[in-house]
Design a protein around this motif. Structure first.
Motif, PDB file in Angstrom:
ATOM      1  N   HIS A  48      17.518  48.696  44.248  1.00  0.00           N
ATOM      2  CA  HIS A  48      18.573  48.956  43.275  1.00  0.00           C
ATOM      3  C   HIS A  48      19.022  47.663  42.593  1.00  0.00           C
ATOM      4  CE1 HIS A  48      18.820  53.098  44.528  1.00  0.00           C
ATOM      5  NE2 HIS A  48      19.096  52.754  45.779  1.00  0.00           N
ATOM      6  N   ASP A  49      19.504  47.801  41.367  1.00  0.00           N
ATOM      7  CA  ASP A  49      20.094  46.692  40.622  1.00  0.00           C
ATOM      8  C   ASP A  49      21.563  46.626  41.018  1.00  0.00           C
ATOM      9  OD1 ASP A  49      20.942  44.803  38.814  1.00  0.00           O
ATOM     10  OD2 ASP A  49      20.816  46.127  37.065  1.00  0.00           O
ATOM     11  N   VAL A  50      21.907  45.684  41.882  1.00  0.00           N
ATOM     12  CA  VAL A  50      23.244  45.638  42.474  1.00  0.00           C
ATOM     13  C   VAL A  50      24.165  44.720  41.676  1.00  0.00           C
ATOM     14  CG1 VAL A  50      24.587  45.051  44.532  1.00  0.00           C
ATOM     15  CG2 VAL A  50      22.341  46.153  44.765  1.00  0.00           C
ATOM     16  N   VAL A  51      25.358  45.227  41.377  1.00  0.00           N
ATOM     17  CA  VAL A  51      26.386  44.456  40.688  1.00  0.00           C
ATOM     18  C   VAL A  51      27.547  44.266  41.660  1.00  0.00           C
ATOM     19  CG1 VAL A  51      27.982  44.392  38.743  1.00  0.00           C
ATOM     20  CG2 VAL A  51      25.718  45.435  38.468  1.00  0.00           C
ATOM     21  N   ARG A  52      27.829  43.012  42.016  1.00  0.00           N
ATOM     22  CA  ARG A  52      28.911  42.734  42.961  1.00  0.00           C
ATOM     23  C   ARG A  52      30.224  42.497  42.226  1.00  0.00           C
ATOM     24  NH1 ARG A  52      27.837  40.487  47.922  1.00  0.00           N
ATOM     25  NH2 ARG A  52      30.075  40.734  48.188  1.00  0.00           N
ATOM     26  N   LEU A  53      31.263  43.182  42.672  1.00  0.00           N
ATOM     27  CA  LEU A  53      32.619  42.958  42.183  1.00  0.00           C
ATOM     28  C   LEU A  53      33.525  42.718  43.385  1.00  0.00           C
ATOM     29  CD1 LEU A  53      32.963  45.762  39.474  1.00  0.00           C
ATOM     30  CD2 LEU A  53      32.700  43.317  39.068  1.00  0.00           C
ATOM     31  N   THR A  54      34.432  41.778  43.247  1.00  0.00           N
ATOM     32  CA  THR A  54      35.352  41.445  44.335  1.00  0.00           C
ATOM     33  C   THR A  54      36.781  41.472  43.815  1.00  0.00           C
ATOM     34  OG1 THR A  54      33.709  40.009  45.402  1.00  0.00           O
ATOM     35  CG2 THR A  54      36.012  39.685  46.030  1.00  0.00           C
ATOM     36  N   ILE A  55      37.666  42.062  44.608  1.00  0.00           N
ATOM     37  CA  ILE A  55      39.092  42.011  44.301  1.00  0.00           C
ATOM     38  C   ILE A  55      39.709  40.912  45.165  1.00  0.00           C
ATOM     39  CG2 ILE A  55      41.276  43.262  44.254  1.00  0.00           C
ATOM     40  CD1 ILE A  55      39.726  45.830  43.887  1.00  0.00           C
ATOM     41  N   HIS A  56      40.253  39.897  44.532  1.00  0.00           N
ATOM     42  CA  HIS A  56      40.873  38.770  45.223  1.00  0.00           C
ATOM     43  C   HIS A  56      42.109  39.251  45.977  1.00  0.00           C
ATOM     44  CE1 HIS A  56      42.960  34.853  45.675  1.00  0.00           C
ATOM     45  NE2 HIS A  56      41.728  34.340  45.627  1.00  0.00           N
ATOM     46  N   ARG A  57      42.578  38.430  46.904  1.00  0.00           N
ATOM     47  CA  ARG A  57      43.783  38.789  47.657  1.00  0.00           C
ATOM     48  C   ARG A  57      44.997  38.973  46.758  1.00  0.00           C
ATOM     49  NH1 ARG A  57      42.942  37.961  53.155  1.00  0.00           N
ATOM     50  NH2 ARG A  57      41.199  36.572  53.675  1.00  0.00           N
ATOM     51  N   ASP A  58      44.990  38.319  45.587  1.00  0.00           N
ATOM     52  CA  ASP A  58      46.114  38.482  44.669  1.00  0.00           C
ATOM     53  C   ASP A  58      45.925  39.644  43.707  1.00  0.00           C
ATOM     54  OD1 ASP A  58      44.253  37.617  42.825  1.00  0.00           O
ATOM     55  OD2 ASP A  58      45.273  35.751  42.325  1.00  0.00           O
ATOM     56  N   GLY A  59      44.820  40.396  43.855  1.00  0.00           N
ATOM     57  CA  GLY A  59      44.571  41.561  43.020  1.00  0.00           C
ATOM     58  C   GLY A  59      43.682  41.301  41.825  1.00  0.00           C
ATOM     59  N   THR A  60      43.288  40.060  41.604  1.00  0.00           N
ATOM     60  CA  THR A  60      42.421  39.730  40.477  1.00  0.00           C
ATOM     61  C   THR A  60      40.999  40.220  40.720  1.00  0.00           C
ATOM     62  OG1 THR A  60      43.716  37.726  40.060  1.00  0.00           O
ATOM     63  CG2 THR A  60      41.528  37.849  39.040  1.00  0.00           C
ATOM     64  N   TRP A  61      40.420  40.880  39.715  1.00  0.00           N
ATOM     65  CA  TRP A  61      39.033  41.312  39.797  1.00  0.00           C
ATOM     66  C   TRP A  61      38.124  40.136  39.430  1.00  0.00           C
ATOM     67  CZ3 TRP A  61      36.810  46.329  40.625  1.00  0.00           C
ATOM     68  CH2 TRP A  61      37.746  47.327  40.931  1.00  0.00           C
ATOM     69  N   LEU A  62      37.075  39.925  40.230  1.00  0.00           N
ATOM     70  CA  LEU A  62      36.143  38.822  40.027  1.00  0.00           C
ATOM     71  C   LEU A  62      34.724  39.357  39.919  1.00  0.00           C
ATOM     72  CD1 LEU A  62      37.506  36.478  42.856  1.00  0.00           C
ATOM     73  CD2 LEU A  62      38.162  36.442  40.440  1.00  0.00           C
ATOM     74  N   ASP A  63      33.905  38.718  39.082  1.00  0.00           N
ATOM     75  CA  ASP A  63      32.502  39.114  38.997  1.00  0.00           C
ATOM     76  C   ASP A  63      31.697  38.395  40.075  1.00  0.00           C
ATOM     77  OD1 ASP A  63      32.032  36.518  38.116  1.00  0.00           O
ATOM     78  OD2 ASP A  63      31.704  37.077  36.024  1.00  0.00           O
ATOM     79  N   ALA A  64      30.391  38.558  40.050  1.00  0.00           N
ATOM     80  CA  ALA A  64      29.540  37.978  41.094  1.00  0.00           C
ATOM     81  C   ALA A  64      29.633  36.462  41.133  1.00  0.00           C
ATOM     82  CB  ALA A  64      28.092  38.410  40.886  1.00  0.00           C
ATOM     83  N   GLY A  65      29.984  35.848  40.018  1.00  0.00           N
ATOM     84  CA  GLY A  65      30.131  34.403  39.961  1.00  0.00           C
ATOM     85  C   GLY A  65      31.537  33.937  40.255  1.00  0.00           C
ATOM     86  N   ARG A  66      32.388  34.847  40.762  1.00  0.00           N
ATOM     87  CA  ARG A  66      33.780  34.571  41.110  1.00  0.00           C
ATOM     88  C   ARG A  66      34.627  34.238  39.877  1.00  0.00           C
ATOM     89  NH1 ARG A  66      35.120  36.413  45.927  1.00  0.00           N
ATOM     90  NH2 ARG A  66      36.800  34.871  46.061  1.00  0.00           N
ATOM     91  N   ARG A  67      34.200  34.727  38.721  1.00  0.00           N
ATOM     92  CA  ARG A  67      34.959  34.522  37.494  1.00  0.00           C
ATOM     93  C   ARG A  67      35.893  35.718  37.270  1.00  0.00           C
ATOM     94  NH1 ARG A  67      29.657  32.957  36.210  1.00  0.00           N
ATOM     95  NH2 ARG A  67      29.245  35.106  35.540  1.00  0.00           N
ATOM     96  N   PRO A  68      37.140  35.470  36.869  1.00  0.00           N
ATOM     97  CA  PRO A  68      38.080  36.576  36.641  1.00  0.00           C
ATOM     98  C   PRO A  68      37.605  37.495  35.526  1.00  0.00           C
ATOM     99  CG  PRO A  68      39.237  34.478  36.779  1.00  0.00           C
ATOM    100  CD  PRO A  68      37.777  34.152  36.696  1.00  0.00           C
ATOM    101  N   LEU A  69      37.767  38.807  35.765  1.00  0.00           N
ATOM    102  CA  LEU A  69      37.341  39.803  34.792  1.00  0.00           C
ATOM    103  C   LEU A  69      38.519  40.478  34.099  1.00  0.00           C
ATOM    104  CD1 LEU A  69      34.538  41.727  36.704  1.00  0.00           C
ATOM    105  CD2 LEU A  69      34.244  40.486  34.570  1.00  0.00           C
ATOM    106  N   GLY A  70      39.609  40.611  34.808  1.00  0.00           N
ATOM    107  CA  GLY A  70      40.683  41.466  34.330  1.00  0.00           C
ATOM    108  C   GLY A  70      40.325  42.913  34.614  1.00  0.00           C
ATOM    109  N   LEU A  71      41.337  43.773  34.689  1.00  0.00           N
ATOM    110  CA  LEU A  71      41.087  45.170  35.022  1.00  0.00           C
ATOM    111  C   LEU A  71      40.222  45.849  33.967  1.00  0.00           C
ATOM    112  CD1 LEU A  71      41.529  47.592  36.840  1.00  0.00           C
ATOM    113  CD2 LEU A  71      43.690  48.026  35.647  1.00  0.00           C
ATOM    114  N   ALA A  72      40.511  45.599  32.697  1.00  0.00           N
ATOM    115  CA  ALA A  72      39.721  46.227  31.637  1.00  0.00           C
ATOM    116  C   ALA A  72      38.263  45.786  31.713  1.00  0.00           C
ATOM    117  CB  ALA A  72      40.302  45.876  30.266  1.00  0.00           C
ATOM    118  N   GLY A  73      38.046  44.505  31.991  1.00  0.00           N
ATOM    119  CA  GLY A  73      36.676  44.007  32.125  1.00  0.00           C
ATOM    120  C   GLY A  73      35.974  44.621  33.314  1.00  0.00           C
ATOM    121  N   ALA A  74      36.718  44.802  34.421  1.00  0.00           N
ATOM    122  CA  ALA A  74      36.129  45.410  35.610  1.00  0.00           C
ATOM    123  C   ALA A  74      35.727  46.857  35.339  1.00  0.00           C
ATOM    124  CB  ALA A  74      37.120  45.350  36.774  1.00  0.00           C
TER     125      ALA A  74
END
Length: 326
Positions: A48-74
């Motif tokens: 599968h083509d896997v896309v990793r997303l992480t929610i930081h402890r402060d609620g910020t959405w991060l992409d696979a490179g740990r860059r902030p996405l924002g909720l709309a971007g996520a």
């Protein structure tokens, strides 16, 4: 109900773009990261083509490179995927929160829906559902911060937050002088606290898998053997002994399986859920229901399916494809 474990294709086929979400704002952040990492690696090995997303402890959405996405971007990323695998344990994820986001975004997802996640996360509500089914639970009392100040008991009791996971904030109170600290620890994680009588019995976990055709599959049961309370530290320090298949009499095994499926269905669960019991001399006593159980390769649910011949990779693939077929 079936005890025959479905088999996945022996070789990856029809690869999908799969989002795996981990982290979160709850006390189970680190556990969620571990589950997400395991699931992502297993899905990738299945092609599968896997896309990793992480929610930081402060609620910020991060992409696979740990860059902030924002909720709309996520949400845009989620919508670019065929299916989402939520691996957020505890409040802010397992409680139906992430399922609701997927529903609003119109993206299929693995696991319980909004209502089932919210109900199962609430240990008090789960007790009420179980009671209506005739499934035994430990006698208990619900407390708030206002009630806790005047509450007394002789012990022994177990004190736990109503909506938290991985045994965070759970204490075994043996004497009255231990109660205030236990209540304070639980209230740090939740505005409501459950105080239950201690149940003496074997700790047995049941993994129930709901298939798109409405059938229910139960993996070999697992017994948790721990020295004392199976608390957060014991869960992750390697000292607990997981025995699968659990050595059980046929009548006890059937009673546990039937109770687990009944609770799974009454809560409206989907995908795989882990239903935890104490097996007492009088039969099964429900402890809790996990709609997003720990999901590293060494976690209980993957171990149970592995005992039936379904590998970790196959199980992850099965859950992903079932989510699309539901």
């Amino acid at each position: 109900m079936s005890t025959t474990i479905p088999t996945a294709a022996s070789a990856p086929s029809n690869p999908l773009r799969v989002a795996v979400v981990g982290g979160g704002r709850s006390s189970e952040h680190d556990v969620s990261l571990a589950s997400a990492a395991g699931v992502a690696a297993a899905a990738a090995r299945r092609g599968h083509d896997v896309v990793r997303l992480t929610i930081h402890r402060d609620g910020t959405w991060l992409d696979a490179g740990r860059r902030p996405l924002g909720l709309a971007g996520a949400v845009d990323v989620l919508r670019s995927c065929a299916v989402v695998v939520p691996m957020l344990h505890g409040p802010g994820g397992e409680d139906g929160t992430l399922a609701a986001l997927c529903e609003l975004a119109g993206v299929p997802y693995v696991g319980a829906g909004v209502g089932a996640g919210a109900l199962a996360m609430d240990k008090w509500a789960t007790k009420l559902v179980a009671g209506a089914l005739g499934v035994a639970t430990a006698p208990g009392r619900l407390l708030t911060a206002a009630d806790a100040a005047s509450y007394t008991c002789a012990g022994p009791v177990v004190v736990k937050p109503v909506a938290a996971g991985s045994s965070h904030g759970v204490s075994l109170v043996r004497t009255p002088d231990e109660l205030p600290a236990a209540l304070a620890a639980a209230l740090e994680l939740d505005a409501r606290v459950l105080v239950e009588e201690v149940v003496v019995g074997r700790e047995v976990d049941v993994a129930v898998l709901g298939r798109p055709d409405g059938s229910r599959v139960v993996a070999p049961l697992l017994e948790v053997v721990a020295d004392g309370l199976f608390d957060a530290e014991t869960k992750y320090d390697g000292s607990a002994d997981f025995r699968v298949p659990a050595e059980l009499a046929d009548v006890d095994r059937k009673a546990l399986e039937d109770a687990a499926v009944a609770v799974y269905d009454a809560l409206g669960c989907r995908g795989v859920a882990r239903v935890d019991f104490f097996l007492t001399a009088d039969g099964p006593v429900l402890n809790e229901v996990n709609t997003t159980p720990g999901f590293t390769e060494q976690s209980q649910v993957p171990r149970m399916f592995a005992a039936a011949g379904t590998s970790y990779e196959e199980l992850v693939d099965l859950l992903v494809r079932d989510a699309l077929a539901a």
